[in-house]
Design a protein around this motif. Structure first.
Motif, mmCIF file in Angstrom:
data_model
loop_
_atom_site.group_PDB
_atom_site.id
_atom_site.type_symbol
_atom_site.label_atom_id
_atom_site.label_comp_id
_atom_site.label_asym_id
_atom_site.label_seq_id
_atom_site.Cartn_x
_atom_site.Cartn_y
_atom_site.Cartn_z
ATOM 1 N N ALA A 117 -9.834 17.370 -38.782
ATOM 2 C CA ALA A 117 -9.448 18.554 -37.989
ATOM 3 C C ALA A 117 -9.880 19.827 -38.700
ATOM 4 O O ALA A 117 -10.349 20.779 -38.059
ATOM 5 C CB ALA A 117 -7.939 18.551 -37.767
ATOM 6 N N GLN A 118 -9.772 19.835 -40.041
ATOM 7 C CA GLN A 118 -10.176 21.042 -40.783
ATOM 8 C C GLN A 118 -11.663 21.337 -40.602
ATOM 9 O O GLN A 118 -12.086 22.484 -40.666
ATOM 10 C CB GLN A 118 -9.850 20.871 -42.276
ATOM 11 N N ALA A 119 -12.439 20.279 -40.315
ATOM 12 C CA ALA A 119 -13.877 20.500 -40.063
ATOM 13 C C ALA A 119 -14.125 20.822 -38.595
ATOM 14 O O ALA A 119 -15.264 21.074 -38.180
ATOM 15 C CB ALA A 119 -14.662 19.247 -40.456
ATOM 16 N N GLY A 120 -13.030 20.802 -37.790
ATOM 17 C CA GLY A 120 -13.155 21.153 -36.366
ATOM 18 C C GLY A 120 -13.838 20.081 -35.542
ATOM 19 O O GLY A 120 -14.326 20.334 -34.438
ATOM 20 N N ILE A 121 -13.849 18.838 -36.072
ATOM 21 C CA ILE A 121 -14.537 17.743 -35.364
ATOM 22 C C ILE A 121 -13.529 16.976 -34.507
ATOM 23 O O ILE A 121 -12.405 16.718 -34.919
ATOM 24 C CB ILE A 121 -15.210 16.796 -36.378
ATOM 25 N N GLY A 122 -13.950 16.668 -33.280
ATOM 26 C CA GLY A 122 -13.079 15.882 -32.395
ATOM 27 C C GLY A 122 -13.932 15.260 -31.304
ATOM 28 O O GLY A 122 -15.152 15.444 -31.269
ATOM 29 N N LEU A 123 -13.273 14.555 -30.412
ATOM 30 C CA LEU A 123 -13.970 13.985 -29.260
ATOM 31 C C LEU A 123 -13.629 14.820 -28.029
ATOM 32 O O LEU A 123 -12.492 15.280 -27.879
ATOM 33 C CB LEU A 123 -13.512 12.526 -29.010
ATOM 34 N N GLY A 124 -14.619 15.051 -27.171
ATOM 35 C CA GLY A 124 -14.362 15.787 -25.934
ATOM 36 C C GLY A 124 -13.803 17.168 -26.257
ATOM 37 O O GLY A 124 -14.314 17.878 -27.124
ATOM 38 N N ALA A 125 -12.670 17.505 -25.611
ATOM 39 C CA ALA A 125 -12.103 18.858 -25.804
ATOM 40 C C ALA A 125 -11.408 18.963 -27.154
ATOM 41 O O ALA A 125 -10.935 20.021 -27.566
ATOM 42 C CB ALA A 125 -11.104 19.143 -24.685
ATOM 43 N N GLY A 126 -11.362 17.808 -27.880
ATOM 44 C CA GLY A 126 -10.619 17.786 -29.150
ATOM 45 C C GLY A 126 -11.341 18.487 -30.287
ATOM 46 O O GLY A 126 -10.834 18.586 -31.394
#
Ligand code: 2RA
Length: 353
Positions: A117-126
């Motif tokens: 999360a600190q790297a701002g990585i997610g799936l879709g809107a995440g």
């Protein structure tokens, strides 16, 4: 909606274990894409009660894919993972290609899950699509065990000796160990072996310094991975050297099929006695304590093979240090599962949580 998932390198030992672990953990998959070299394209693989046909890995393979698990070597990751990210796909990469790259979280879910999360990585809107790197197996197995002790008492030094299985060299290395063992037994006790294609050495009834490239300072890449990856995962890499945990490692390849073993000597900045360490480890996620002195039952590679937790035992005070300031222990963990495929799938579970 369940993510569409691609596996790059599906025919390798880790690629096959990705499928096994995804199925065992009922990971939600909307559409599954199996990717490998042209040599394997067209082969059929059963998954989830359906038959899937392996496709050749190409530049446009990741169109419409949400999540890709890579284990096809650093060259394939370097060539294709950025293209996957550009196509909007988040990549979990088991190779060493991007582990130390800026902006790429290097993650052991039991240790630093928030790095994603600190790297701002997610799936879709995440979050944004990006690369999340799977650490080296010997680093993962060490940190699952050492991290809870570090959180409690501050580890100021680690001396690691590893006993690494054939599986770290892939399915071919596992087959060669078996072949060499047969040959050496057939040679009327001469221990002569002919097949030396993978490591170029006599492996049966023998062990040798890890086969990764030796650096000018005399360490091999496997040993330096344990040092640098640990500093990144513990967020010490930006600290001055004196403030980092001192880490040294000697990595050895041993004639064992698929579980690594490690002997660890730990020095602490605050008191931690062996009974408290044992309690912390017994409560630690991903760890099982196997440490019965009465029956001399301790971790073994065969017992750890095919299982998820890292086994730890031989927990005892380091007699060369003041009481409470040093500990010795011994661990075994499955190199293909927690050392690679399971850790990657646990990262994927964090991404869809
Ligand atoms: C090895 N760590 O065991 C490597 C596998 N990637 O050789």
């Amino acid at each position: 909606e369940s993510p569409s998932v691609a596996i790059a390198g599906v025919t390798g030992a880790v690629g096959q274990e990705f499928l096994a672990v995804l199925a065992e953990r009922n990971f939600p998959i909307g559409r599954l894409k199996l990717l490998a070299s042209a040599r394997s394209a067209g082969r059929e693989v059963a998954y989830g009660g359906k038959t899937h046909t392996i496709e050749e890995l190409k530049e446009d393979s990741f169109e419409g894919v949400d999540l890709a698990l890579f284990s096809a070597g650093g060259g394939v990751s370097k060539a294709f993972a950025p293209l996957a990210v550009d196509a909007g796909c988040t990549v979990i990469d088991n190779s060493s290609a991007f582990r130390m790259a800026e902006g790429v979280p290097l993650v052991v879910p039991e240790v630093n899950p928030d790095a994603i999360a600190q790297a701002g990585i997610g799936l879709g809107a995440g979050g944004r699509s990006g690369i999340v790197a799977n650490p080296n197996c010997s680093t993962i197995l060490m940190l699952v065990v050492v991290h809870p002790l570090h959180a409690a008492a501050g580890v100021e030094r680690i001396v690691a000796s590893t006993y690494q299985a054939a599986s770290g060299g892939g399915a071919a290395a596992m087959s060669e160990l078996e072949q060499q063992t047969r040959e050496s037994l057939d040679e009327a006790g001469g221990r002569e072996v002919r097949s030396k294609a993978v490591f170029g050495r006599t492996y049966a009834f023998n062990l040798f310094s890890h086969n990764s490239p030796l650096q000018p300072n005399g360490y091999n890449q496997e040993e330096l991975k344990m040092v640098h990856e640990t500093h990144k995962i513990w967020r010490q890499d930006a600290l001055p050297e004196a403030a980092r945990t001192g880490i040294t490692a000697t990595c050895i390849r041993v004639p064992v099929m698929r579980a690594h073993a490690e002997s660890l000597n730990l020095a602490f900045t605050r008191d931690l006695h062996e009974d408290e360490a044992r309690e912390l480890l017994a409560a630690a996620p991903g760890v099982v304590v196997v440490d019965d002195r009465a029956t001399e039952t301790f971790p073994t590679p065969l017992d750890a093979s095919g299982t998820d937790p890292v086994q730890v035992g031989r927990i005892r005070r380091d007699l060369s240090r003041p009481a409470g300031r040093g500990l010795d222990l011994f661990l075994c963990g499955d190199q293909i599962r927690k050392g690679a495929a399971l850790n990657a799938v646990q990262i994927a579970e964090l991404l869809i949580a």
